[in-house]
Design a protein around this motif. Sequence first.
Motif, PDB file in Angstrom:
ATOM      1  N   VAL A 204       0.869  -1.180   0.000  1.00 12.16           N
ATOM      2  CA  VAL A 204       0.000   0.000   0.000  1.00 12.16           C
ATOM      3  C   VAL A 204       0.902   1.225   0.000  1.00 12.16           C
ATOM      4  N   LYS A 205       0.765   2.033  -1.032  1.00 11.84           N
ATOM      5  CA  LYS A 205       1.572   3.249  -1.139  1.00 11.84           C
ATOM      6  C   LYS A 205       0.659   4.456  -1.152  1.00 11.84           C
ATOM      7  N   THR A 206       0.914   5.395  -0.242  1.00 12.71           N
ATOM      8  CA  THR A 206       0.102   6.605  -0.123  1.00 12.71           C
ATOM      9  C   THR A 206       0.957   7.830  -0.396  1.00 12.71           C
ATOM     10  N   THR A 207       0.456   8.684  -1.258  1.00 15.30           N
ATOM     11  CA  THR A 207       1.130   9.938  -1.600  1.00 15.30           C
ATOM     12  C   THR A 207       0.136  11.078  -1.414  1.00 15.30           C
ATOM     13  N   GLY A 208       0.528  12.121  -0.707  1.00 12.96           N
ATOM     14  CA  GLY A 208      -0.419  13.207  -0.515  1.00 12.96           C
ATOM     15  C   GLY A 208       0.157  14.396   0.218  1.00 12.96           C
ATOM     16  N   ILE A 209      -0.724  15.345   0.461  1.00 15.01           N
ATOM     17  CA  ILE A 209      -0.331  16.589   1.116  1.00 15.01           C
ATOM     18  C   ILE A 209      -1.444  17.041   2.057  1.00 15.01           C
ATOM     19  N   THR A 210      -1.050  17.600   3.191  1.00 12.36           N
ATOM     20  CA  THR A 210      -1.986  18.233   4.120  1.00 12.36           C
ATOM     21  C   THR A 210      -1.490  19.644   4.387  1.00 12.36           C
ATOM     22  N   VAL A 211      -2.354  20.613   4.169  1.00 10.56           N
ATOM     23  CA  VAL A 211      -2.001  22.021   4.361  1.00 10.56           C
ATOM     24  C   VAL A 211      -2.909  22.597   5.442  1.00 10.56           C
TER      25      VAL A 211
ATOM     26  N   GLY B  70      -5.649  32.542   8.239  1.00  9.90           N
ATOM     27  CA  GLY B  70      -5.313  32.795   6.848  1.00  9.90           C
ATOM     28  C   GLY B  70      -3.863  32.600   6.479  1.00  9.90           C
ATOM     29  N   LYS B  71      -3.011  32.324   7.446  1.00  8.41           N
ATOM     30  CA  LYS B  71      -1.584  32.146   7.155  1.00  8.41           C
ATOM     31  C   LYS B  71      -1.206  30.671   7.248  1.00  8.41           C
ATOM     32  N   LEU B  72      -0.274  30.294   6.417  1.00  5.95           N
ATOM     33  CA  LEU B  72       0.197  28.916   6.411  1.00  5.95           C
ATOM     34  C   LEU B  72       0.764  28.543   7.771  1.00  5.95           C
ATOM     35  N   GLU B  73       0.247  27.472   8.357  1.00  7.91           N
ATOM     36  CA  GLU B  73       0.732  27.009   9.648  1.00  7.91           C
ATOM     37  C   GLU B  73       1.581  25.754   9.526  1.00  7.91           C
ATOM     38  N   ASN B  74       1.164  24.843   8.647  1.00  8.56           N
ATOM     39  CA  ASN B  74       1.898  23.587   8.544  1.00  8.56           C
ATOM     40  C   ASN B  74       1.631  22.940   7.191  1.00  8.56           C
TER      41      ASN B  74
ATOM     42  N   LEU C 101     -14.974  33.782   9.789  1.00  9.14           N
ATOM     43  CA  LEU C 101     -14.701  34.908  10.680  1.00  9.14           C
ATOM     44  C   LEU C 101     -15.524  36.140  10.317  1.00  9.14           C
ATOM     45  N   LYS C 102     -15.831  36.301   9.036  1.00  6.46           N
ATOM     46  CA  LYS C 102     -16.610  37.458   8.587  1.00  6.46           C
ATOM     47  C   LYS C 102     -18.110  37.213   8.677  1.00  6.46           C
ATOM     48  N   TYR C 103     -18.505  35.988   8.968  1.00  3.89           N
ATOM     49  CA  TYR C 103     -19.907  35.626   8.924  1.00  3.89           C
ATOM     50  C   TYR C 103     -20.717  36.342   9.996  1.00  3.89           C
ATOM     51  N   ASP C 104     -20.126  36.484  11.173  1.00  4.46           N
ATOM     52  CA  ASP C 104     -20.855  37.083  12.295  1.00  4.46           C
ATOM     53  C   ASP C 104     -19.822  37.551  13.310  1.00  4.46           C
ATOM     54  N   LYS C 105     -20.065  38.703  13.945  1.00  4.30           N
ATOM     55  CA  LYS C 105     -19.099  39.239  14.900  1.00  4.30           C
ATOM     56  C   LYS C 105     -18.930  38.361  16.135  1.00  4.30           C
ATOM     57  N   ARG C 106     -19.874  37.439  16.348  1.00  2.00           N
ATOM     58  CA  ARG C 106     -19.748  36.526  17.488  1.00  2.00           C
ATOM     59  C   ARG C 106     -18.759  35.392  17.211  1.00  2.00           C
ATOM     60  N   ILE C 107     -18.323  35.246  15.963  1.00  2.00           N
ATOM     61  CA  ILE C 107     -17.259  34.289  15.643  1.00  2.00           C
ATOM     62  C   ILE C 107     -15.945  34.985  15.964  1.00  2.00           C
ATOM     63  N   ILE C 108     -15.306  34.578  17.056  1.00  2.00           N
ATOM     64  CA  ILE C 108     -14.146  35.339  17.548  1.00  2.00           C
ATOM     65  C   ILE C 108     -12.816  34.631  17.361  1.00  2.00           C
ATOM     66  N   TYR C 109     -12.829  33.332  17.224  1.00  2.00           N
ATOM     67  CA  TYR C 109     -11.578  32.589  17.059  1.00  2.00           C
ATOM     68  C   TYR C 109     -11.731  31.558  15.946  1.00  2.00           C
ATOM     69  N   THR C 110     -10.617  31.264  15.333  1.00  2.00           N
ATOM     70  CA  THR C 110     -10.589  30.164  14.377  1.00  2.00           C
ATOM     71  C   THR C 110      -9.664  29.074  14.909  1.00  2.00           C
ATOM     72  N   GLU C 111     -10.080  27.857  14.742  1.00  2.00           N
ATOM     73  CA  GLU C 111      -9.226  26.718  15.085  1.00  2.00           C
ATOM     74  C   GLU C 111      -8.457  26.227  13.876  1.00  2.00           C
ATOM     75  N   GLY C 112      -8.559  26.986  12.798  1.00  2.00           N
ATOM     76  CA  GLY C 112      -7.765  26.685  11.617  1.00  2.00           C
ATOM     77  C   GLY C 112      -8.558  26.031  10.510  1.00  2.00           C
ATOM     78  N   GLY C 113      -7.973  26.097   9.333  1.00  2.00           N
ATOM     79  CA  GLY C 113      -8.507  25.396   8.172  1.00  2.00           C
ATOM     80  C   GLY C 113      -7.518  24.331   7.747  1.00  2.00           C
ATOM     81  N   ARG C 114      -8.025  23.303   7.092  1.00  2.00           N
ATOM     82  CA  ARG C 114      -7.136  22.223   6.659  1.00  2.00           C
ATOM     83  C   ARG C 114      -7.614  21.653   5.336  1.00  2.00           C
ATOM     84  N   PHE C 115      -6.675  21.542   4.414  1.00  2.00           N
ATOM     85  CA  PHE C 115      -6.942  20.908   3.125  1.00  2.00           C
ATOM     86  C   PHE C 115      -6.081  19.672   3.013  1.00  2.00           C
ATOM     87  N   ASN C 116      -6.691  18.582   2.558  1.00  2.00           N
ATOM     88  CA  ASN C 116      -6.003  17.303   2.467  1.00  2.00           C
ATOM     89  C   ASN C 116      -6.261  16.704   1.090  1.00  2.00           C
TER      90      ASN C 116
END
Length: 446
Positions: free
Chosen positions: A37-44, A49-53, A145-160
């Motif tokens: 089993v060979k797996t090739t991929g990327i997780t961003v 909004g800034k690159l974390e990992n 974050l722009k959806y509503d002022k009550r959204i105060i923190y982001t736990e991040g986005g992830r693309f796989n």
Amino acid sequence: MNDIDDVIQQRNFLENIVHQTLNLAHTYSNEVEVSVVKTTGITVSTRYGKLENVEFNNRSILDITIFRQQRKGNALSNDLNKKAINRTVAAAADIASYTSPDPYAGIADKELLAFNSMNLDLFHPISLDTKLGVTLASTAEETALKYDKRIIYTEGGRFNSYFTTKVFGNSHGMLQSYTSSRHSLCCGVIATSNDVMEQNYAYTLSRSFDDLRSAEWVGQECAQRALNHLNPKKLKTMESPVLFSAEVATSLFHHLASAIHGDNVFRKSTFLLNDLKKKIFPSWISIKERPHVLKGLGSAPFDSEGIQTLNRTIVENGILNSWILNSYSARKMGLKNTGHADGIYNWYISYQNLSFMELIKNMQRGLVVTNIMGQGINITTGDYSRGVAGFWVENGDIQYPVNEIAIAGNLKDMFYNIDAIGHDIETRNHIHCGSVLISSMKIAGI
């Protein structure tokens, strides 16, 4: 390496590795199976909004099993060079010389193998592009974050994005392979109101990148979900109807899959031990398994023993039709292997022509479960106890969010007491199921 020609070349290389390994292993035994089993991929990952990992994955696992006089030896290697393969084969053979004989051990029966596996349209690669991942993940975050002022923190986005090539061969002359892809985008945020915070997330998942929901949808969905759960209340201990939203309702059928797996059945560690060919659901419920759905998340031409996958009706008119078996459990039970060495494939659960809101109207008063926590499941007894969050319903309308409660029951009773299943089908899973309304469960509150 997502060019089709490159992937074909990689598959040919891996098939050659399996072929050579089989030849080498046959110097020790005439009963061998080998897989790669060979797996090739990327997780961003992004944060605000800034690159974390960025994680690049390019991993191979060679799995060698040798049977000698009903003794099993197994060894793994993530190195595919010739010396490493020689060492791994020798290790598997050595282990087989020390294990105890088991009359049920051995490779799969020849007549069940997938000698000509079909193309299920599972492979839809894209270029492994860091910039694309950053754009998608950060867009989801920004939208939330722009959806509503009550959204105060982001736990991040992830693309796989990754693709996996599987090659299997054994001493019966089978040597087959297939490649599949999977792409996903998720985002999590925290909303606040009255000094109370609520976290939630949303995601999209597909074999094909083109079938993913937009980054904007992911951001809006996770923001709305967090906002909907703000200012939750607690419930008193009671019994009431419970409506599992489609996203969490799939877990109920995962428990069913575990309960009917041959490994649990022959060990007598399932609450459904004596229920084969008996009614375990209302008569209007059937569960069809379809392993060959094109682009299906649960599709596969064969399992990890090389067994050909087949269409099955697991439950028909409420009656449990079949266990799900691998070679070992089938032999232990004197039955035929069903090709489930890797678990279940695409399950399609019966549903009625009812929307989520219509299910709520029909329930009138009760609990809607949207989040499940904890692992309070006993497959041997069927006892079910989970921490949950969701919404309370009165007079057919959602009144307010609730949390810090638990629900309890027994899976056997829960299955039999399903009142309705909606047409709001969850498709990001190999279990395709709508929201499930159960007539009554215990709710532990204050």
